[in-house]
Each structure stands twice: as C-alpha cells, then as structure tokens.
Design a protein around this motif. Structure first.
Motif, mmCIF file in Angstrom:
data_model
loop_
_atom_site.group_PDB
_atom_site.id
_atom_site.type_symbol
_atom_site.label_atom_id
_atom_site.label_comp_id
_atom_site.label_asym_id
_atom_site.label_seq_id
_atom_site.Cartn_x
_atom_site.Cartn_y
_atom_site.Cartn_z
ATOM 1 N N ASP A 135 0.837 -1.204 0.000
ATOM 2 C CA ASP A 135 0.000 0.000 0.000
ATOM 3 C C ASP A 135 0.872 1.255 0.000
ATOM 4 N N ALA A 136 1.932 1.252 0.824
ATOM 5 C CA ALA A 136 2.841 2.406 0.870
ATOM 6 C C ALA A 136 3.552 2.580 -0.460
ATOM 7 N N ALA A 137 3.978 1.460 -1.062
ATOM 8 C CA ALA A 137 4.676 1.535 -2.346
ATOM 9 C C ALA A 137 3.759 2.064 -3.448
ATOM 10 N N GLU A 138 2.526 1.619 -3.442
ATOM 11 C CA GLU A 138 1.575 2.069 -4.469
ATOM 12 C C GLU A 138 1.344 3.573 -4.395
ATOM 13 N N ARG A 139 1.330 4.114 -3.173
ATOM 14 C CA ARG A 139 1.110 5.554 -3.018
ATOM 15 C C ARG A 139 2.345 6.371 -3.373
ATOM 16 N N ALA A 140 3.537 5.810 -3.112
ATOM 17 C CA ALA A 140 4.742 6.641 -3.175
ATOM 18 C C ALA A 140 5.589 6.460 -4.427
ATOM 19 N N ILE A 141 5.469 5.334 -5.118
ATOM 20 C CA ILE A 141 6.383 5.039 -6.231
ATOM 21 C C ILE A 141 5.744 5.448 -7.560
ATOM 22 N N PRO A 142 6.471 6.149 -8.398
ATOM 23 C CA PRO A 142 5.941 6.503 -9.731
ATOM 24 C C PRO A 142 5.581 5.250 -10.520
ATOM 25 N N GLU A 143 4.583 5.341 -11.348
ATOM 26 C CA GLU A 143 4.043 4.167 -12.032
ATOM 27 C C GLU A 143 5.073 3.388 -12.844
ATOM 28 N N PRO A 144 6.019 4.033 -13.534
ATOM 29 C CA PRO A 144 6.977 3.237 -14.326
ATOM 30 C C PRO A 144 7.805 2.262 -13.488
ATOM 31 N N GLN A 145 8.124 2.651 -12.247
ATOM 32 C CA GLN A 145 8.935 1.762 -11.396
ATOM 33 C C GLN A 145 8.094 0.909 -10.439
ATOM 34 N N ARG A 146 6.791 1.162 -10.403
ATOM 35 C CA ARG A 146 5.962 0.585 -9.348
ATOM 36 C C ARG A 146 5.911 -0.943 -9.399
ATOM 37 N N PHE A 147 5.692 -1.522 -10.594
ATOM 38 C CA PHE A 147 5.501 -2.970 -10.686
ATOM 39 C C PHE A 147 6.753 -3.717 -10.243
ATOM 40 N N SER A 148 7.920 -3.281 -10.753
ATOM 41 C CA SER A 148 9.151 -3.997 -10.399
ATOM 42 C C SER A 148 9.463 -3.863 -8.910
ATOM 43 N N GLU A 149 9.179 -2.692 -8.345
ATOM 44 C CA GLU A 149 9.458 -2.492 -6.925
ATOM 45 C C GLU A 149 8.507 -3.314 -6.053
ATOM 46 N N MET A 150 7.246 -3.381 -6.433
ATOM 47 C CA MET A 150 6.286 -4.180 -5.662
ATOM 48 C C MET A 150 6.614 -5.671 -5.764
ATOM 49 N N ARG A 151 7.106 -6.082 -6.929
ATOM 50 C CA ARG A 151 7.526 -7.487 -7.061
ATOM 51 C C ARG A 151 8.730 -7.772 -6.166
ATOM 52 N N ARG A 152 9.664 -6.803 -6.088
ATOM 53 C CA ARG A 152 10.829 -6.943 -5.195
ATOM 54 C C ARG A 152 10.376 -7.088 -3.736
ATOM 55 N N ILE A 153 9.420 -6.259 -3.332
ATOM 56 C CA ILE A 153 8.895 -6.328 -1.960
ATOM 57 C C ILE A 153 8.267 -7.696 -1.707
ATOM 58 N N ASN A 154 7.476 -8.159 -2.655
ATOM 59 C CA ASN A 154 6.780 -9.433 -2.501
ATOM 60 C C ASN A 154 7.779 -10.590 -2.376
ATOM 61 N N ASP A 155 8.785 -10.584 -3.256
ATOM 62 C CA ASP A 155 9.793 -11.650 -3.210
ATOM 63 C C ASP A 155 10.557 -11.627 -1.888
ATOM 64 N N LEU A 156 10.908 -10.415 -1.439
ATOM 65 C CA LEU A 156 11.648 -10.284 -0.192
ATOM 66 C C LEU A 156 10.849 -10.835 0.990
ATOM 67 N N LEU A 157 9.559 -10.493 1.056
ATOM 68 C CA LEU A 157 8.728 -10.935 2.179
ATOM 69 C C LEU A 157 8.533 -12.444 2.174
ATOM 70 N N PHE A 158 8.349 -13.054 1.002
ATOM 71 C CA PHE A 158 8.224 -14.513 0.961
ATOM 72 C C PHE A 158 9.533 -15.182 1.365
#
Length: 434
Positions: A135-158
């Motif tokens: 949720d924080a990433a979606e609000r703060a990250i510009p759309e071009p970088q958003r998908f890759s950054e959210m995937r990084r977060i997801n991979d890190l948490l798993f």
C-alpha cells in the motif's frame, strides 16, 4: 548502498512521531536503523512491527500473554526493521538482522503453546507486512517503477517467511526437547492445573512440587524488563529473598521462559506478610511483584493472581520501584483490569484536568493529595511543602479545569486521580505532540 537508491523509503513517516522512542530493539540496532533510514522511516518500521504483533495476538490469544506477547512484539519489530534495511540496501534479509525472533520459542514452549500457533503467527505477520508495504509503495512510487518495486517487496517478504519458518521450527523443536527432559515441565503442568482450578489429587501435587499446599502461601513474580534475559539465578535469588523477608520457611520457584519466575513461599501458623525490608537489592532491570498471604490451594491460586495483577500494573506504573506489592496497588489493579475503560473513565471524570503539561500535572497531583488527606489544606500543605494558600489556589484551579467542584462525584474523582497518578500515559489522553 544508500537508502536513496529507493527514495520512496525516505518519505515514510509514522503516525506517532514518538514511535521510534518506544522501539523494543537494542539501542545499537535502533541507532543503526536511524542512521541508515532516518527517524521517519525508522519510526514507520517500529509501527509496522507493532501492527504485525497486534494482528497476531488478536488472532491467537495464546500468544497474547505477558512475556510471550513481549517476544512477539520484539520479533515482529526485528522483521519489520530488517525488511526496510534490506530494501534500502537492495540485499536479502539475513537471519542475523532479525535474530530477536529466536528468543520467542523458549517462552512459547514454557507456556505449553503448540508449534502450530507459532507457525500461524508467521503467516499472519506476513499478510500484515505485505498489505502495509505494498500500500505504501503504491502511493509513493511513480508508475513506471511501481511494478518492479512491488515485485521486489513481494519476493523479499516470501523469502523472510521461508527463513523465519525454518529457524523458528528448529528452535522450537530444540526448546521443546529440552523442556520435556526437565523436571520443570512436570512441575509447571501441576502448577497450571492448580492455577486453572482443575481437579488434581492434593497428595500427588504436593509430591511432584515438593511443596506443602495445605499451608499459608505468598506468591511472588520476578521478571526482567531489560532487552536481554536476566541470569536465571538472579531471578531465583531475589524471589527467594522477598519470600524469606515475608517470613516464609518453604519455597517453590519455577522459571517461566527466560525472563520470568513464578514463586511461592509458605508457613504454617500465620500468613506470610509482604514487606519492603528485603536485604538483597536486585540488579537493574529486575522487578518483583507480590500477592497477599492466603491459605490452602485456593490461597496458592489467589495470591498468584494478585501478584500477576500487581506485575501488570507495575509494568505500566510511573513509579521507579523494583518491588511492586498488591496491597499497595489493589484498587488500581481492579480499576485498570479493562485499561481502555479505565482511560475513558479518567478522561470523563477529570475533563481538562487530564490534559498535558507540567502545570496541569502539578495541579492534578495537588488535588489528589488534598483528597488523600480528607480535604485538609494544612495536611496537604505539610505533605507538599508549599503554603496553604498555594494548595487552595491549585485546588480551585483543578476544579476550574475539571469544570465541576471536587465535591461532585468525589469517589469517582479520587479514583480517576489515583489512576492518572499511578499509570500516567497509560490512561491519560495522548496528544498530537506526544
């Protein structure tokens, strides 16, 4: 790598500006985090850890008890902090960065809590962290970088889930095997039955415990409030000394995890009496609570519940005292059993007199002393070492802030003042600057 590689991290801010100061991590870890990410993201991480812990203890009541809940909070905070550091440095989370999670299994095992609850807690924490971080990433990250950054977060948490699950399962199994081979396990099982009111033959309980349950009993709880576990012999020694000073001639002392011992002492003819005249002073961070003397199995149980209530109040108390006696705090313990209701009661009875600031606190304390002394200006003046006119002025000021005279609902007013004096911020309203 510097955290500005992910500039959105630098913009994270906690809801409460003081969150970072309540961190349960060691000072060195807290300073490392603040120097890397700054106080805003650091406070945000502490709040994320608190949210994860709250979700766990709400869903799994077995993990919401005293020292176990503390370990849950420490572990969640360590994971939240480790996650942000890993994101900032673009590395994976190492277990060394969140080693606090390994202190929890010993507490869980000692309370007879199954491994399934601990493993479920990991998935609850993961769900909470994923929700908040994405949720924080979606609000703060510009759309071009958003998908890759959210995937990084997801991979890190798993990845964190896999690491924590493996380490905690191994540690639980080790702690459980050590527990089963200890005579403490059988004795604690008997004590838990006694405290829960379960039927157990008195003769068998006495034999297993090596302690006569038919006598007068006094219960004591000793615990450490520091970041590191106390030397178990220190907790045992101070508990035994408090019981000896109360006149006990026989004792039963049981460790409850790494941070706490439960203890009882007994005598035959008259009830043991808690006293402040203890010869041994414990090391810093070690505290002790006492119940009241009572007889038989029911007394064994009742005195322990009183010591537990005193410990609960002592942890929140504004007093800087290592010995917490139930006979000093019985009213506060009963009034604060429902802490949220106690806070509402204080605000309702005191009005603006519950407000922040040193001047309001002085007026509030003066009114409490005035009611403590049956509204004697002279007695209050002597106690506070101020002029009678000063006392009279402060009492009038207190009534103005409250919006009602001190004679209105005097019993409730006095109770609210006692709660505010003893528990401070735990029952007083928080302000935006707190």
């Amino acid at each position: 790598m510097h955290s500005m590689q992910r500039p959105w991290l630098a913009g994270l801010e906690p809801v409460d500006a003081q969150s970072f100061s309540t961190a349960s991590l060691s000072r060195a870890r807290a300073d490392e985090l603040a120097s890397l990410l700054g106080p805003g993201p650091a406070g945000w991480a502490v709040e994320l850890g608190a949210l994860m812990a709250a979700r766990i203890t709400s869903a799994i009541p077995e993990l919401a008890v005293d020292a176990v809940a503390t370990e849950v909070r420490r572990g969640c905070e360590a994971v939240a902090v480790g996650t942000l550091i890993a994101l900032a440095r673009d590395t994976d989370v190492t277990f060394a960065a969140m080693s606090e999670v390994l202190t929890g299994p010993a507490e869980v095992v000692a309370r007879g809590i199954g491994v399934e609850h601990m493993l479920r807690s990991i998935h609850i924490a993961h769900a909470a962290a994923t929700e908040v971080l994405l949720d924080a990433a979606e609000r703060a990250i510009p759309e071009p970088q958003r998908f890759s950054e959210m995937r990084r977060i997801n991979d890190l948490l798993f990845g964190i889930v896999d690491v924590v699950t493996a380490y905690m399962s191994t540690e639980y199994a080790r702690a459980h095997e050590a527990w089963l081979t200890s005579s403490t396990a059988l004795r604690m099982e008997v004590v838990e039955d006694l405290l829960s009111g379960n039927e157990i033959p008195l003769g068998r309980a006495t034999r297993v415990l090596g302690y006569d349950l038919s006598r007068w009993h006094l219960a004591v709880i000793a615990w450490t409030s520091g970041d590191t576990p106390a030397d178990p012999t220190q907790l045992h020694t101070i508990a035994a000394e408090v019981l000896a000073s109360a006149g006990c001639v026989s004792t039963l002392v049981l460790p409850v995890g790494a941070h706490r011992v439960w203890a009882w002492g007994s005598r035959t003819a008259v009830p043991p009496m808690p006293t402040d005249a203890v010869a041994v002073v414990p090391p810093p961070g070690v505290r002790v609570s006492t119940g009241l003397g009572a007889i038989g199995v029911d007394g064994f149980r009742r005195s322990h519940h009183q010591a537990s209530s005193a410990a609960r109040v002592g942890i929140m108390s504004t007093r800087d005292e290592w010995l917490v006696r139930y006979d000093d705090l019985d009213v506060v313990a009963m009034l604060s059993a429902d802490l949220a209701a106690a806070g509402e009661f204080v605000v309702r009875e005191l009005g603006a007199l519950a407000g922040p600031g040193e001047s309001v606190a002085v007026v509030r304390h003066t009114l409490k002393c005035y009611l403590d002394r049956d509204r004697s200006l002279a007695g209050t003046s002597d106690h506070l070492h101020v002029a009678r006119n000063t006392v009279a002025y402060r009492v009038r000021r207190a009534e103005e802030l409250r919006g009602r005279p001190a004679s209105d609902r005097r019993l409730q007013l006095h109770a609210a003042l006692v709660l505010a004096h003893e528990l401070g911020d735990a029952v007083l309203p928080r302000t935006s600057s707190d």
